[in-house]
Design an enzyme around this catalytic site. Structure first.
Site, mmCIF file in Angstrom:
data_model
loop_
_atom_site.group_PDB
_atom_site.id
_atom_site.type_symbol
_atom_site.label_atom_id
_atom_site.label_comp_id
_atom_site.label_asym_id
_atom_site.label_seq_id
_atom_site.Cartn_x
_atom_site.Cartn_y
_atom_site.Cartn_z
ATOM 1 N N CYS A 415 0.814 -1.223 0.000
ATOM 2 C CA CYS A 415 0.000 0.000 0.000
ATOM 3 C C CYS A 415 0.842 1.266 0.000
ATOM 4 O O CYS A 415 0.305 2.368 -0.081
ATOM 5 C CB CYS A 415 -0.941 0.004 1.198
ATOM 6 N N GLU A 417 2.936 2.750 2.342
ATOM 7 C CA GLU A 417 3.171 3.637 3.481
ATOM 8 C C GLU A 417 4.403 3.275 4.311
ATOM 9 O O GLU A 417 4.830 4.061 5.142
ATOM 10 C CB GLU A 417 1.942 3.674 4.404
#
Length: 721
Positions: A415, A417
């Site tokens: 994702c 992050e």
């Protein structure tokens, strides 16, 4: 619980099998996430909240997110489906039960750590701290990530003392392909994915191994009905092609439980042997075509993606992978059906369907790279994304001087992050900033959320190599959700966000020093992040990470439930639209929830791509010392010309970025997570709803919680052409 002491893998040989010319025997597999022998007799918790304290909350109703006109909230249904386990009496956990389970598990880990290391642990102080953590969690100010809501305090974590079920994501580099075990990175990828941990991988192993045709008499491998057995079968197959002199492998699948059988440890039902049979067949076909050639970038991507397809084939199609490579034409066009028709074909028939869809692909770009060559593919398909690896290795927050703490980082989680070393997992927690009423309250909430995440770092995984990294780094990702809600709440909120995030970061660092000293562990290399959010955002009614909500002012929000879930008939009987899931009509249904946006809120299509990227950059400068997961949705007709400028302007101001083009007049694909509708259509859906007088009906029975797997954002759902 069943006792499992490990077993020698069932293998029959039709001829000698050699590793680098030396005869070898079957590996001993000791499944790490099964009941220990003998079973633990003690209670799960060595620490428990005061019963009298907990009783004071039993009459309070949680403020679940996204209430509907019929008195039911989308957040509560999502909570029951994903995070509420059945209790011994057959009823489902309430929100209070889950908060008690999480907090008792959290403080039990602390207490047991202190006892094992003979560190002081003050019961009275811990009780006061635990009560504050419970209160703030019950009032939905903070939460573990979805994985923690599902697993913290369960036997899976408390008896096994294994944090794998609590980890959201991981990364493995193919540079770690070993001479005696080149399959190692792919096996890590497969096992992490089977545990519900999203995994990134890269192409650094390209060119190191020559694909050889196995020769001689076959070796028969009887695959045990375990996760480890599936992974081991892939190890044997890949190594038979990548280590010279190996024998061909034949598999016996008879021990694998049939499709539909229950999976006790992680819930759900088994997919049967067919996904693994298909994986083995496709890997053999792929590698047979590459015999005599060096293992290349595209083949590495194919192996990783085929593994991903195997893992998710029995579940909702979600992307569990990110693949990283250099900005070569071959990499840039990996999702181009004209360039790679077989890997990008789409079909309802799994035998004919390609595998390229399973990963997000991103370029690893040095600072100052010319990325203009990516723009046509980004505008057309939204990929590849970009990670600026130099910036990752050099900086924490981008408003701070270089600290080089992440000089070993090799990639990112799916994702986007968390920068990660090869073999590292990430430990996350959520704070819902749009629910915070003051800076003082924010400090208290950050304290408790951070303590949860720091506590999780005290638990090892079952991978020794991973533990060596995680216990050195103690990497934490304390994430803010509801940022867009916070910004849209009134004038001057951008400045207030800057004040709160800067103060909040200093608060987190201060508590890291305090808790690290108390627990006698290293301070965390990184402590803050911005994850994309998603399912947990539904439970708590906040926008995901730094993103604005998709949809429109009036939206039909879909969720997918098991067709066997007793909640389905209740929802149908009270007027909710329920229909079979087009991708799994026999096992899954789609339920539609009509939602109305608050007057001061905007949806993502009402926000310019420039404002979206500016907000992400502000959080990267003032809050996140890991990365900011941002997927910049942009109007293909009016904003496509801004993509190249964003890539150039935010080089050095972001650590990663992804894009998602949309056509304002495009037809939304069927059963999409969000569908904007007119006020009239919304009103018609609301008029069909009947109030649910007795909410207890949803708690008096039900199936096991699904838990949360892989990425946590709706963007990870695979869109059908």
């Amino acid at each position: 619980m069943a006792c499992n002491r490990g077993a020698v893998v069932a293998v029959r040989r039709r001829g000698p099998c050699t590793r680098a010319g030396v005869e070898y025997t079957a590996r001993r597999v000791a499944p790490p996430l099964r009941a220990p022998c003998p079973p633990l007799e003690s209670a799960l918790f060595s620490f428990e909240l005061s019963p009298a304290f907990v009783d004071g909350y039993r009459h309070l109703r949680p403020s679940f997110g996204y209430p509907t006109a019929a008195g039911l909230s989308l957040g509560e249904i999502t909570f029951l489906d994903k995070y509420s386990h059945p209790r011994p009496d057959g009823t489902k956990e309430t929100w209070l039960d889950v908060c008690v389970r999480v907090v008792n598990g959290m403080y039990t880990v602390q207490r047991d750590w202190c006892a094992a290391h003979r560190i002081p642990f003050t019961e009275e102080k811990a009780q006061a701290s635990a009560q504050e953590a419970f209160d703030l969690m019950f009032r939905m100010k903070w939460s573990p990530p979805g994985r923690g809501l599902w697993a913290m305090g369960t036997p899976l974590v408390m008896e096994q003392r294994n944090s794998a079920a609590l980890q959201n994501c991981s990364f493995i580099s193919t540079k770690d392909m070993k001479e005696d075990d080149p399959a190692y990175p792919f096996c890590f990828l497969m096992e992490a994915s089977m545990l519900g941990i999203g995994c990134g991988f890269d192409a650094q192993g390209a060119g190191r191994f020559v694909v050889c045709r196995p020769a001689g008499e076959e070796v028969l491998y009887t695959i045990p009905d375990t996760r480890e057995g599936w992974v081991e079968s892939v190890r044997w197959l890949l190594n038979s092609y990548l280590i010279r002199g190996r024998r061909p492998i034949q598999f016996d699948y008879r021990l694998i439980r049939p499709a539909g059988s229950p999976i006790k440890t992680f819930g759900g039902t088994a997919a049967g042997p067919e996904p693994l049979v298909r994986l083995h067949r496709r890997l053999k076909q792929l590698l047979n075509e590459q015999v005599g050639k060096k293992l290349g970038m595209v083949t590495i991507a194919d192996i990783g993606n085929l593994i991903g397809v195997c893992v998710v084939s029995g579940n909702v199609r979600r992307s569990a992978e990110i693949f990283l490579g250099d900005a070569t034409p071959e990499f840039i066009h990996l999702k181009d059906a004209d360039a790679y028709p077989e890997r990008n074909a789409w079909s309802e028939d799994p035998e004919q369907c390609g595998w390229g869809y399973i990963s997000n692909n991103s370029v690893k770009a040095p600072l100052g790279s010319d990325l203009s060559g990516l723009v046509p593919q980004i505008v057309e398909r939204g990929e590849p994304g970009v990670i600026w690896i130099d910036t990752i290795r050099k900086y924490g927050r981008l408003s701070d001087p270089p600290d080089y703490r992440d000089w070993r980082a090799e990639g990112m989680n799916p994702c986007g992050e968390q920068p990660l070393e090869s073999g590292e997992c990430c430990t996350l927690a959520d704070v819902f900033i749009s629910r915070i009423e003051s800076l003082d309250e924010l400090r208290r909430v950050l304290k408790m959320a951070f303590l949860y995440a720091k506590t999780v770092t005290l638990l090892p995984t079952h991978w020794p190599e991973t533990n060596a990294i995680m216990q050195r780094n103690r990497r934490i990702g304390l994430s803010l959700s509801g940022v867009a809600d916070f910004v849209d709440a009134g004038a001057g909120r951008i400045g207030l966000l800057r004040e709160w995030t800067r103060d909040g970061y200093d608060t987190v660092r201060r508590y890291d020093r305090v808790y690290s000293e108390w627990l006698c562990v290293r301070e965390s290399i990184r402590v803050t992040t911005e994850k994309p959010g998603g399912t947990t955002g539904l439970v708590f009614g906040v926008t995901p990470g730094v993103h604005w909500r998709p949809g429109g002012r009036y939206t039909l929000r879909t969720i997918r439930l098991s067709a066997a879930n007793p909640q389905v008939e209740v929802l149908r009987a009270h007027g909710y639209r329920v229909e079979p899931d087009q991708t799994a009509p026999d096992s899954t249904v789609v339920v539609y929830f009509p939602l109305e946006l608050a007057l001061n809120q905007r949806v993502e299509q009402e926000v310019s791509v420039g404002e979206k990227v500016a907000l992400a950059a502000q959080l990267q400068a003032d809050w996140s010392d890991n990365s900011v997961s941002v997927t910049l949705s942009f109007n293909r007709q009016t904003e496509a010309d801004q993509v190249e400028r964003i890539l150039a302007t935010y080089d050095g101001r972001l650590k990663s970025v992804a894009f998602l083009p949309y056509d304002a007049d495009a037809q939304i694909y069927p059963q999409a997570p969000y569908t904007a509708v007119s006020a009239e259509v919304y009103a018609a859906h609301v008029a069909a709803l009947r109030p649910i007088e007795d909410m207890g009906i949803f708690y008096r029975g039900g199936i096991e919680a699904k838990g949360e797997q892989y990425c946590t954002t709706d963007a990870c759902e695979i869109r059908r052409p």
